[in-house]
Scaffold this active site. Structure first.
Site, PDB file in Angstrom:
ATOM      1  CG  ASP A 159      -1.952  -1.069   1.210  1.00  0.00           C
ATOM      2  OD1 ASP A 159      -2.275  -1.543   0.105  1.00  0.00           O
ATOM      3  OD2 ASP A 159      -2.451  -1.446   2.289  1.00  0.00           O
ATOM      4  CG  ASP A 196     -12.442  -3.764  -1.001  1.00  0.00           C
ATOM      5  OD1 ASP A 196     -11.520  -4.595  -1.064  1.00  0.00           O
ATOM      6  OD2 ASP A 196     -12.282  -2.555  -1.265  1.00  0.00           O
TER       7      ASP A 196
END
Length: 262
Positions: free
Chosen positions: A11, A135
């Protein structure tokens, strides 16, 4: 049986790798700085990672330029395939990342907002380049809902049904991330992973919850995932990619062993 892949995930926030627990932590300042993305990518490449995922969580024009530079630098030095996601809204955005050296493009909220982006990307660059990240959050017994915008916005879509649709639209791969398990290191959500894997004919990458070597084996065997994505267990030195592959091979799981993991 296809070889199972081990994929570290980075990330990237303002040019640095960060790690939080679960979703929506960037705004709250709850991100821990991990290091330089290119240095980490090189480390995982040497350890025998099958692929690398970069996720841009900066979501700004400046962040986009920074990510392009990260991809260029990494592609110059690493030999594994690179996937890039975060803030990609058009096929021109995809093209910029592919030109920088990415092999695959991951889309999530933009695919939900404009499903035809999946088809357009697949037609322009090939299905093998298009990854859709989903997600998913358990909202009732036996039901997982798709969330967008970093897990903050409910869509009302059933996760398995959306997975089938993105495959029909031309996606070449799905990254399925459990919002409930993400960053907790308590294990993957095996039920939704298996449900999605059995619903589509394209590879499914399990994400969210890796904490032990056993968790990784479990999601590949019981969850029927084709690959596993992990972050914290690698970034903080608990395990190397080589450790993971040696363990999985000992469990009878077919992985690509490299010199680092032999």
């Amino acid at each position: 049986m296809l070889i199972k892949r081990i994929i570290p995930c980075l990330d990237v926030h303002n040019g640095q790798v960060t790690r939080g627990v679960q979703f929506g932590k960037a705004e709250a300042g709850e991100l821990r700085n991990v290091g330089d993305p290119v240095e980490l990518a090189l480390r995982y490449d040497q350890q025998g990672a099958d692929e690398m995922v970069f996720f841009d969580i900066t979501a700004s024009a400046h962040g986009r330029d920074s990510m392009i530079e990260v991809i260029k630098r990494t592609a110059d030095q690493c030999f594994m395939p690179l996937t890039v996601g975060g803030g990609i809204r058009t096929t021109n955005d995809m093209h910029a990342m592919l030109q920088a050296g990415a092999d695959k493009i991951s889309i999530n909220s933009s695919a939900l907002a404009t499903p035809d982006l999946i088809r357009a990307g697949a037609e322009r660059f090939g299905s093998q380049c298009i990854v859709v990240a989903i997600d998913a959050k358990r909202t009732a017994p036996g039901r997982w809902e798709v969330f967008s915008h970093g897990g903050r916005k409910a869509t009302g879509l059933d996760a398995a049904e959306w997975a089938v649709r993105v495959a029909e639209l031309g996606a070449g791969e799905i990254v399925l991330n459990s919002i409930d398990a993400d960053g907790t290191k308590a294990g993957f959500d095996l039920e939704i992973t298996r449900k999605v894997s059995e619903s589509v004919g394209i590879p499914v990458v399990a994400s969210g919850g890796a904490g032990t070597l056993g968790h990784l084996a479990e999601v590949l065997l019981k969850g029927k995932a084709d690959a596993v994505l992990a972050a914290s267990i690698f970034h903080f030195g608990e395990y190397t990619v080589s450790d993971v592959k040696e363990y999985l091979a000992a469990q009878g799981i077919d992985v690509r062993l490299t010199k680092a993991a032999a």
